[in-house]
Write a protein that holds these residues in place. Structure first.
Motif, PDB file in Angstrom:
ATOM      1  N   LYS A 101       0.815  -1.220   0.000  1.00  0.00           N
ATOM      2  CA  LYS A 101       0.000   0.000   0.000  1.00  0.00           C
ATOM      3  C   LYS A 101       0.847   1.267   0.000  1.00  0.00           C
ATOM      4  O   LYS A 101       0.388   2.327  -0.426  1.00  0.00           O
ATOM      5  CB  LYS A 101      -0.928   0.003   1.215  1.00  0.00           C
ATOM      6  CG  LYS A 101      -1.998  -1.083   1.177  1.00  0.00           C
ATOM      7  CD  LYS A 101      -2.842  -1.068   2.445  1.00  0.00           C
ATOM      8  CE  LYS A 101      -3.914  -2.148   2.406  1.00  0.00           C
ATOM      9  NZ  LYS A 101      -4.729  -2.181   3.645  1.00  0.00           N
ATOM     10  N   THR A 223      -6.627  -5.797  -2.919  1.00  0.00           N
ATOM     11  CA  THR A 223      -7.324  -5.827  -1.636  1.00  0.00           C
ATOM     12  C   THR A 223      -8.727  -5.256  -1.801  1.00  0.00           C
ATOM     13  O   THR A 223      -9.002  -4.465  -2.712  1.00  0.00           O
ATOM     14  CB  THR A 223      -6.569  -5.012  -0.570  1.00  0.00           C
ATOM     15  OG1 THR A 223      -6.433  -3.647  -1.006  1.00  0.00           O
ATOM     16  CG2 THR A 223      -5.187  -5.597  -0.313  1.00  0.00           C
ATOM     17  N   PHE A 224      -9.604  -5.647  -0.868  1.00  0.00           N
ATOM     18  CA  PHE A 224     -10.998  -5.221  -0.929  1.00  0.00           C
ATOM     19  C   PHE A 224     -11.495  -4.926   0.481  1.00  0.00           C
ATOM     20  O   PHE A 224     -10.990  -5.499   1.457  1.00  0.00           O
ATOM     21  CB  PHE A 224     -11.854  -6.327  -1.576  1.00  0.00           C
ATOM     22  CG  PHE A 224     -11.299  -6.782  -2.893  1.00  0.00           C
ATOM     23  CD1 PHE A 224     -11.630  -6.119  -4.063  1.00  0.00           C
ATOM     24  CD2 PHE A 224     -10.402  -7.845  -2.956  1.00  0.00           C
ATOM     25  CE1 PHE A 224     -11.082  -6.521  -5.278  1.00  0.00           C
ATOM     26  CE2 PHE A 224      -9.860  -8.248  -4.161  1.00  0.00           C
ATOM     27  CZ  PHE A 224     -10.191  -7.579  -5.333  1.00  0.00           C
ATOM     28  N   ASP A 225     -12.451  -4.031   0.604  1.00  0.00           N
ATOM     29  CA  ASP A 225     -13.038  -3.764   1.912  1.00  0.00           C
ATOM     30  C   ASP A 225     -13.593  -5.073   2.480  1.00  0.00           C
ATOM     31  O   ASP A 225     -14.230  -5.844   1.753  1.00  0.00           O
ATOM     32  CB  ASP A 225     -14.159  -2.734   1.797  1.00  0.00           C
ATOM     33  CG  ASP A 225     -13.637  -1.339   1.479  1.00  0.00           C
ATOM     34  OD1 ASP A 225     -12.452  -1.066   1.779  1.00  0.00           O
ATOM     35  OD2 ASP A 225     -14.401  -0.540   0.908  1.00  0.00           O
ATOM     36  N   ASP A 226     -13.330  -5.308   3.764  1.00  0.00           N
ATOM     37  CA  ASP A 226     -13.754  -6.563   4.388  1.00  0.00           C
ATOM     38  C   ASP A 226     -15.235  -6.482   4.743  1.00  0.00           C
ATOM     39  O   ASP A 226     -15.621  -6.330   5.899  1.00  0.00           O
ATOM     40  CB  ASP A 226     -12.906  -6.833   5.637  1.00  0.00           C
ATOM     41  CG  ASP A 226     -13.140  -8.228   6.203  1.00  0.00           C
ATOM     42  OD1 ASP A 226     -13.762  -9.052   5.504  1.00  0.00           O
ATOM     43  OD2 ASP A 226     -12.720  -8.488   7.339  1.00  0.00           O
ATOM     44  N   VAL A 227     -16.058  -6.588   3.713  1.00  0.00           N
ATOM     45  CA  VAL A 227     -17.510  -6.516   3.889  1.00  0.00           C
ATOM     46  C   VAL A 227     -18.159  -7.685   3.166  1.00  0.00           C
ATOM     47  O   VAL A 227     -17.606  -8.242   2.211  1.00  0.00           O
ATOM     48  CB  VAL A 227     -18.079  -5.179   3.353  1.00  0.00           C
ATOM     49  CG1 VAL A 227     -17.543  -4.009   4.152  1.00  0.00           C
ATOM     50  CG2 VAL A 227     -17.753  -5.000   1.867  1.00  0.00           C
ATOM     51  N   CYS A 230     -18.012  -9.203  -0.852  1.00  0.00           N
ATOM     52  CA  CYS A 230     -16.796  -8.796  -1.581  1.00  0.00           C
ATOM     53  C   CYS A 230     -15.608  -9.648  -1.156  1.00  0.00           C
ATOM     54  O   CYS A 230     -14.535  -9.133  -0.846  1.00  0.00           O
ATOM     55  CB  CYS A 230     -16.484  -7.321  -1.336  1.00  0.00           C
ATOM     56  SG  CYS A 230     -17.784  -6.200  -1.886  1.00  0.00           S
ATOM     57  N   ARG A 231     -15.800 -10.942  -1.107  1.00  0.00           N
ATOM     58  CA  ARG A 231     -14.773 -11.827  -0.566  1.00  0.00           C
ATOM     59  C   ARG A 231     -14.079 -12.649  -1.652  1.00  0.00           C
ATOM     60  O   ARG A 231     -14.653 -12.944  -2.705  1.00  0.00           O
ATOM     61  CB  ARG A 231     -15.394 -12.754   0.473  1.00  0.00           C
ATOM     62  CG  ARG A 231     -16.059 -11.989   1.646  1.00  0.00           C
ATOM     63  CD  ARG A 231     -15.058 -11.680   2.730  1.00  0.00           C
ATOM     64  NE  ARG A 231     -15.461 -10.673   3.699  1.00  0.00           N
ATOM     65  CZ  ARG A 231     -16.484 -10.754   4.545  1.00  0.00           C
ATOM     66  NH1 ARG A 231     -17.286 -11.794   4.518  1.00  0.00           N
ATOM     67  NH2 ARG A 231     -16.696  -9.804   5.416  1.00  0.00           N
ATOM     68  N   SER A 258     -10.141 -11.070   2.008  1.00  0.00           N
ATOM     69  CA  SER A 258     -10.322  -9.793   1.312  1.00  0.00           C
ATOM     70  C   SER A 258      -9.080  -9.364   0.539  1.00  0.00           C
ATOM     71  O   SER A 258      -8.881  -8.173   0.294  1.00  0.00           O
ATOM     72  CB  SER A 258     -10.728  -8.694   2.307  1.00  0.00           C
ATOM     73  OG  SER A 258      -9.781  -8.581   3.347  1.00  0.00           O
ATOM     74  N   HIS A 297      -6.933  -1.419  -4.875  1.00  0.00           N
ATOM     75  CA  HIS A 297      -7.945  -1.580  -3.832  1.00  0.00           C
ATOM     76  C   HIS A 297      -9.343  -1.405  -4.421  1.00  0.00           C
ATOM     77  O   HIS A 297      -9.617  -0.460  -5.158  1.00  0.00           O
ATOM     78  CB  HIS A 297      -7.730  -0.559  -2.711  1.00  0.00           C
ATOM     79  CG  HIS A 297      -8.653  -0.766  -1.548  1.00  0.00           C
ATOM     80  ND1 HIS A 297      -8.636  -1.907  -0.771  1.00  0.00           N
ATOM     81  CD2 HIS A 297      -9.660   0.014  -1.042  1.00  0.00           C
ATOM     82  CE1 HIS A 297      -9.559  -1.821   0.160  1.00  0.00           C
ATOM     83  NE2 HIS A 297     -10.204  -0.672   0.011  1.00  0.00           N
ATOM     84  N   ASN A 298     -10.195  -2.355  -4.081  1.00  0.00           N
ATOM     85  CA  ASN A 298     -11.602  -2.350  -4.504  1.00  0.00           C
ATOM     86  C   ASN A 298     -11.779  -2.284  -6.018  1.00  0.00           C
ATOM     87  O   ASN A 298     -12.728  -1.667  -6.520  1.00  0.00           O
ATOM     88  CB  ASN A 298     -12.372  -1.201  -3.842  1.00  0.00           C
ATOM     89  CG  ASN A 298     -12.756  -1.532  -2.404  1.00  0.00           C
ATOM     90  OD1 ASN A 298     -12.667  -2.682  -1.974  1.00  0.00           O
ATOM     91  ND2 ASN A 298     -13.164  -0.517  -1.659  1.00  0.00           N
TER      92      ASN A 298
END
Length: 332
Positions: A101, A223-227, A230-231, A258, A297-298
């Motif tokens: 990052k 990487t992705f928001d841990d929601v 979205c896995r 994530s 990211h995302n």
């Protein structure tokens, strides 16, 4: 190499726990959703259990890596060889994610990538769905043996030791007994550290893949928001291949629920994207391009591609922290 472990995971519990449904539950009660491949070509999977399956018994097979079962509780197996890589994977993956990052290169980032790749490489060659591929990849080791007397004594038990599980392993994973023996021998030789040495064959290979003359090593960390929804999925094969180009190796691995990583290695003198004149080929082969990382990211297109590829390349199942896998059709 004597060990008490009978229930032997080919995708480690720690790796599965980083993709579990509920991290707050005790480790021995953590679960993960399991999906059967229903239609590979059209990316359709079927959820096998609405409550998920227990990680404790998932992606394992009794005595898979045992080569001399001495009693109901004691056996010789390869678990000690695996342990150091399994224990290092989660912290190495966390470091790779955090460093990617803020940096695109450097020794810390390269070191984290090497640690992740070594652990994932180990998981790849020990996956029983890849036995034939592992034998072909390490065919140079077939017929080799350790020269150290203590290691040789254990190594010899791969052929001569008691294996009440032999018929079950061969039937479950579609291999002959000789292929199974060859595979265990390759794992032994690739993962052992010779007396006086500091690295195994696998570790040396992984380091050369990450960075060596004439090759360009690059990793994409997504990487992705841990929601929920979205896995990242895990295929039962443990890894994915992103290209069939012989000059460009692309290995994709789940890092956690994530995040995933795509390790790319390009043979500079043989690649076809940029034309290289014959008189320049020798110079290109000597290029020493520094390892680099790119972070996204995302980017949901990347997540969809990874999950679709997982459903396509898995042997029969994929796993996820969500009951619906992003980017593919899930039948409840």
């Amino acid at each position: 190499m004597e060990n008490l472990t009978k229930n032997q995971h080919f995708i480690s519990q720690s790796e599965q726990r980083s993709n579990c449904i509920d991290e707050s539950r005790p480790k021995d009660k953590q679960r993960i959703y399991k999906f059967e491949i229903a239609d590979r070509e059209n990316s359709v999977v079927r959820l096998t259990n609405t409550e998920g399956v227990k990680i404790k018994k998932n992606l394992s097979f009794d005595d898979l890596f045992s080569f001399d079962v001495k009693s109901s509780s004691l056996r010789k197996n390869l678990e000690d060889f695996f342990q150091k890589f399994e224990e290092d994977l989660a912290p190495a993956a966390d470091l790779l994610i955090s460093e990617s990052k803020v940096n695109s290169g450097g020794d810390v980032l390269k070191g984290a990538a090497e640690r992740v790749f070594k652990a994932k490489f180990m998981g790849w060659i020990r996956n029983p769905y890849s036995i034939a591929r592992t034998i072909d990849m390490y065919k140079g080791l077939v017929g080799a043996y350790p020269t150290d007397p203590l290691l040789l004594a254990d190594f010899s038990d791969i052929r001569t030791g008691t294996k009440p599980h032999l018929a079950g392993v061969c039937a479950e994973f579609g291999v002959t007994s000789d292929q199974y023996f060859q595979w265990l021998e390759i794992l032994f030789l690739a993962l052992m550290t010779p007396p006086g040495g500091t690295k195994s064959i696998l570790e040396s290979c992984a380091e050369k893949i990450i960075e060596s003359k004439g090759h360009m090593g690059h990793v994409i960390v997504a990487t992705f928001d841990d929601v929920a929804g979205c896995r990242v999925a895990i295929p039962d094969t443990g890894y994915l291949q992103g290209t069939q180009d012989p000059t460009h190796n692309m290995f994709l691995f789940n890092l956690n629920r994530s995040a995933f990583a795509s390790f790319n290695v390009v043979d500079l003198s043989k690649q076809t994207l940029v034309e290289i004149s014959p008189h320049m080929r020798e110079q290109v082969e000597a290029f020493n391009i520094k390892f680099s990382v790119q972070h996204h990211h995302n980017d949901m297109r990347l997540l969809e591609r990874f999950n679709v590829l997982a459903a396509y390349q898995a042997h029969s199942h994929i796993f996820c922290a969500d009951p619906n896998v992003f980017g593919i059709t899930t039948i409840q």
